[in-house]
Design a protein around this motif. Structure first.
Motif, PDB file in Angstrom:
ATOM      1  N   HIS A  68      29.652  34.864  41.995  1.00 51.53           N
ATOM      2  CA  HIS A  68      30.789  35.659  42.976  1.00 51.53           C
ATOM      3  C   HIS A  68      31.972  37.189  42.401  1.00 51.53           C
ATOM      4  CE1 HIS A  68      31.068  31.811  44.665  1.00 51.53           C
ATOM      5  NE2 HIS A  68      30.696  31.002  44.309  1.00 51.53           N
ATOM      6  N   GLU A  69      32.716  37.130  42.808  1.00 49.42           N
ATOM      7  CA  GLU A  69      33.181  38.605  42.646  1.00 49.42           C
ATOM      8  C   GLU A  69      34.025  38.410  41.212  1.00 49.42           C
ATOM      9  OE1 GLU A  69      36.399  40.680  45.072  1.00 49.42           O
ATOM     10  OE2 GLU A  69      34.635  40.799  46.765  1.00 49.42           O
ATOM     11  N   ILE A  70      33.875  37.259  40.713  1.00 52.29           N
ATOM     12  CA  ILE A  70      34.620  37.400  39.790  1.00 52.29           C
ATOM     13  C   ILE A  70      33.711  37.599  38.220  1.00 52.29           C
ATOM     14  CG2 ILE A  70      33.915  34.478  39.172  1.00 52.29           C
ATOM     15  CD1 ILE A  70      36.764  33.855  37.889  1.00 52.29           C
ATOM     16  N   ASN A 113      24.606  46.699  45.755  1.00 50.94           N
ATOM     17  CA  ASN A 113      23.573  46.743  44.952  1.00 50.94           C
ATOM     18  C   ASN A 113      22.929  45.266  43.743  1.00 50.94           C
ATOM     19  OD1 ASN A 113      24.413  48.891  44.680  1.00 50.94           O
ATOM     20  ND2 ASN A 113      25.353  49.143  42.721  1.00 50.94           N
ATOM     21  N   ALA A 114      21.344  45.799  43.605  1.00 51.60           N
ATOM     22  CA  ALA A 114      20.554  44.480  43.167  1.00 51.60           C
ATOM     23  C   ALA A 114      22.059  43.606  42.125  1.00 51.60           C
ATOM     24  CB  ALA A 114      19.643  45.616  42.532  1.00 51.60           C
ATOM     25  N   GLY A 115      20.808  42.555  42.597  1.00 51.15           N
ATOM     26  CA  GLY A 115      22.518  41.542  41.443  1.00 51.15           C
ATOM     27  C   GLY A 115      23.755  41.765  42.373  1.00 51.15           C
ATOM     28  N   PHE A 116      23.883  41.897  43.359  1.00 55.67           N
ATOM     29  CA  PHE A 116      25.049  41.463  43.762  1.00 55.67           C
ATOM     30  C   PHE A 116      24.815  41.652  44.999  1.00 55.67           C
ATOM     31  CE2 PHE A 116      30.278  41.919  44.837  1.00 55.67           C
ATOM     32  CZ  PHE A 116      30.620  40.422  43.876  1.00 55.67           C
ATOM     33  N   THR A 117      23.347  41.763  45.770  1.00 56.88           N
ATOM     34  CA  THR A 117      23.626  41.205  47.046  1.00 56.88           C
ATOM     35  C   THR A 117      23.863  40.241  48.124  1.00 56.88           C
ATOM     36  OG1 THR A 117      21.140  41.177  47.499  1.00 56.88           O
ATOM     37  CG2 THR A 117      21.921  42.779  47.452  1.00 56.88           C
ATOM     38  N   LYS A 150      38.376  35.002  34.137  1.00 52.87           N
ATOM     39  CA  LYS A 150      37.763  36.028  34.192  1.00 52.87           C
ATOM     40  C   LYS A 150      37.307  36.924  32.914  1.00 52.87           C
ATOM     41  CE  LYS A 150      40.928  35.989  37.625  1.00 52.87           C
ATOM     42  NZ  LYS A 150      42.715  37.124  38.350  1.00 52.87           N
ATOM     43  N   GLU A 151      36.765  37.944  33.048  1.00 51.78           N
ATOM     44  CA  GLU A 151      36.192  39.110  32.338  1.00 51.78           C
ATOM     45  C   GLU A 151      34.735  38.370  31.558  1.00 51.78           C
ATOM     46  OE1 GLU A 151      39.269  41.667  31.557  1.00 51.78           O
ATOM     47  OE2 GLU A 151      39.481  42.898  33.148  1.00 51.78           O
ATOM     48  N   LYS A 152      34.577  37.604  31.610  1.00 51.21           N
ATOM     49  CA  LYS A 152      33.408  36.803  30.728  1.00 51.21           C
ATOM     50  C   LYS A 152      32.054  37.191  31.493  1.00 51.21           C
ATOM     51  CE  LYS A 152      34.470  34.580  28.131  1.00 51.21           C
ATOM     52  NZ  LYS A 152      34.078  35.171  25.844  1.00 51.21           N
ATOM     53  N   TYR A 153      31.348  38.550  31.072  1.00 53.03           N
ATOM     54  CA  TYR A 153      29.297  38.891  31.080  1.00 53.03           C
ATOM     55  C   TYR A 153      29.111  38.095  29.914  1.00 53.03           C
ATOM     56  CZ  TYR A 153      33.797  40.893  33.848  1.00 53.03           C
ATOM     57  OH  TYR A 153      34.528  41.301  34.954  1.00 53.03           O
ATOM     58  N   THR A 154      27.714  38.745  30.649  1.00 55.26           N
ATOM     59  CA  THR A 154      26.767  38.296  29.840  1.00 55.26           C
ATOM     60  C   THR A 154      25.517  39.700  29.349  1.00 55.26           C
ATOM     61  OG1 THR A 154      25.379  37.634  31.522  1.00 55.26           O
ATOM     62  CG2 THR A 154      26.586  35.868  29.816  1.00 55.26           C
ATOM     63  N   TRP A 155      26.037  40.851  30.192  1.00 55.11           N
ATOM     64  CA  TRP A 155      25.010  41.893  30.073  1.00 55.11           C
ATOM     65  C   TRP A 155      26.282  42.946  31.008  1.00 55.11           C
ATOM     66  CZ3 TRP A 155      23.880  44.982  34.949  1.00 55.11           C
ATOM     67  CH2 TRP A 155      23.393  47.027  34.498  1.00 55.11           C
ATOM     68  N   TRP A 156      25.807  44.188  30.353  1.00 55.08           N
ATOM     69  CA  TRP A 156      26.099  45.622  29.941  1.00 55.08           C
ATOM     70  C   TRP A 156      25.278  46.439  30.090  1.00 55.08           C
ATOM     71  CZ3 TRP A 156      27.177  41.452  26.744  1.00 55.08           C
ATOM     72  CH2 TRP A 156      29.071  40.370  26.952  1.00 55.08           C
ATOM     73  N   TRP A 181      28.430  41.979  33.930  1.00 56.35           N
ATOM     74  CA  TRP A 181      28.283  40.699  35.143  1.00 56.35           C
ATOM     75  C   TRP A 181      27.810  39.905  34.607  1.00 56.35           C
ATOM     76  CZ3 TRP A 181      25.518  43.121  40.209  1.00 56.35           C
ATOM     77  CH2 TRP A 181      25.386  44.218  40.102  1.00 56.35           C
ATOM     78  N   ARG A 182      28.209  38.985  35.066  1.00 51.04           N
ATOM     79  CA  ARG A 182      27.619  37.476  34.474  1.00 51.04           C
ATOM     80  C   ARG A 182      26.561  36.853  35.501  1.00 51.04           C
ATOM     81  NH1 ARG A 182      28.070  31.392  34.588  1.00 51.04           N
ATOM     82  NH2 ARG A 182      29.095  31.447  36.360  1.00 51.04           N
ATOM     83  N   ILE A 183      25.056  37.584  34.374  1.00 52.42           N
ATOM     84  CA  ILE A 183      23.541  36.790  35.569  1.00 52.42           C
ATOM     85  C   ILE A 183      22.910  35.552  34.689  1.00 52.42           C
ATOM     86  CG2 ILE A 183      24.367  39.420  37.368  1.00 52.42           C
ATOM     87  CD1 ILE A 183      21.982  40.266  34.667  1.00 52.42           C
TER      88      ILE A 183
END
Length: 259
Positions: free
Chosen positions: A155-157, A168-172, A199-205, A218-220
């Protein structure tokens, strides 16, 4: 096992040999997981011997050198080990390992990236379809715990700049729809189960833009579980301060699981 808490960790290390040179084994020992799942090992058999006392080690290597690959290190010997998702044309890149236990399956996965200009989107769509079918077969037998770099922000969050990254790849739309379908097949996203609005909890930069310095991520990376296991989930977490890769580890704590 009674009320014993089991600790699961998943981490895309972006090269296991590289991260070992960045004090991985000290970090590994400190994290002290029952199950430690790795994605993107980028190595072949015989290229690294890890000394991890008390752990059973399982590897799935890509045929292509220095690419993809998964591993699981566990304190608990499984009933059986399965490599891949039963699709020979998709299983040449070492992207999945399944361990069977008494009351669940543990599946680690490194989902294919759709790539620059979505050059691998078709391959990714085939993978998503086959992966969901494979998970469905497992889930009919026992509940499933799935972890790994699933290469989609749902999701956008789940990413810093959703508008700029749409398509883009990962958010199509296609990848996100497939992830929704996977969850709708009887799974839960454990982090969002506990923290639906965080919000703003990600796993990849991205390394290229030094995105981690400003937390533009991104949280992927996920832990998903069968809904049947909901009552056994204790907590989920993101270890965003753990360095060594462009991803950080994610954690799942569970209780009352029969091994």
């Amino acid at each position: 096992m009674g009320g014993i808490i089991l600790k699961f960790i998943s981490w895309n290390v972006n090269g296991l040999r590289a991260v070992v040179n960045k004090d991985f084994q000290s970090e590994f020992k400190q994290l002290d997981a029952d199950f430690f799942c790795i994605q993107e090992t980028k190595m072949q058999a015989g290229q690294l011997e890890l000394d991890l006392p008390g752990y059973h080690q399982y590897y799935n290597y890509a045929e292509r050198k220095g690419y993809s690959g998964t591993a699981i290190f566990t304190k608990h010997e499984p009933i059986s080990v399965h490599y891949g998702i039963d699709q020979p044309e998709l299983d040449t890149e070492g992207r999945a390992i399944t361990l069977e236990y008494q009351s669940f399956y543990l599946l680690t996965c490194y989902t294919p990236n759709s790539g620059h200009e979505l050059k691998r989107l078709d391959f990714r769509m085939k993978w998503d379809e086959a992966f969901q079918a494979y998970v469905g077969q497992l889930n009919q037998q026992k509940p499933v715990i799935i972890c790994g770099d699933l290469n989609v922000a749902h999701h956008e969050i789940d990413l810093k700049n959703p508008t700029a990254n749409h398509h883009n790849a990962g958010f199509t739309d296609e990848e996100r729809a497939d992830f929704t379908a996977l969850l709708d097949s009887g799974l839960i996203d454990t982090y969002r189960y506990f923290y639906p609005d965080k919000k703003e909890k990600y796993t990849w930069w991205s390394y290229r833009t030094k995105a981690r310095d400003v937390n533009s991520g991104w949280r992927i990376d996920y832990f998903l579980t069968s809904k049947k296991l909901t009552s056994k989930i204790s907590d989920a977490n993101i270890l965003s301060t753990t360095m060594g890769s462009d991803h950080c580890p994610v954690v799942l704590l569970m209780h009352n699981l029969e091994l």
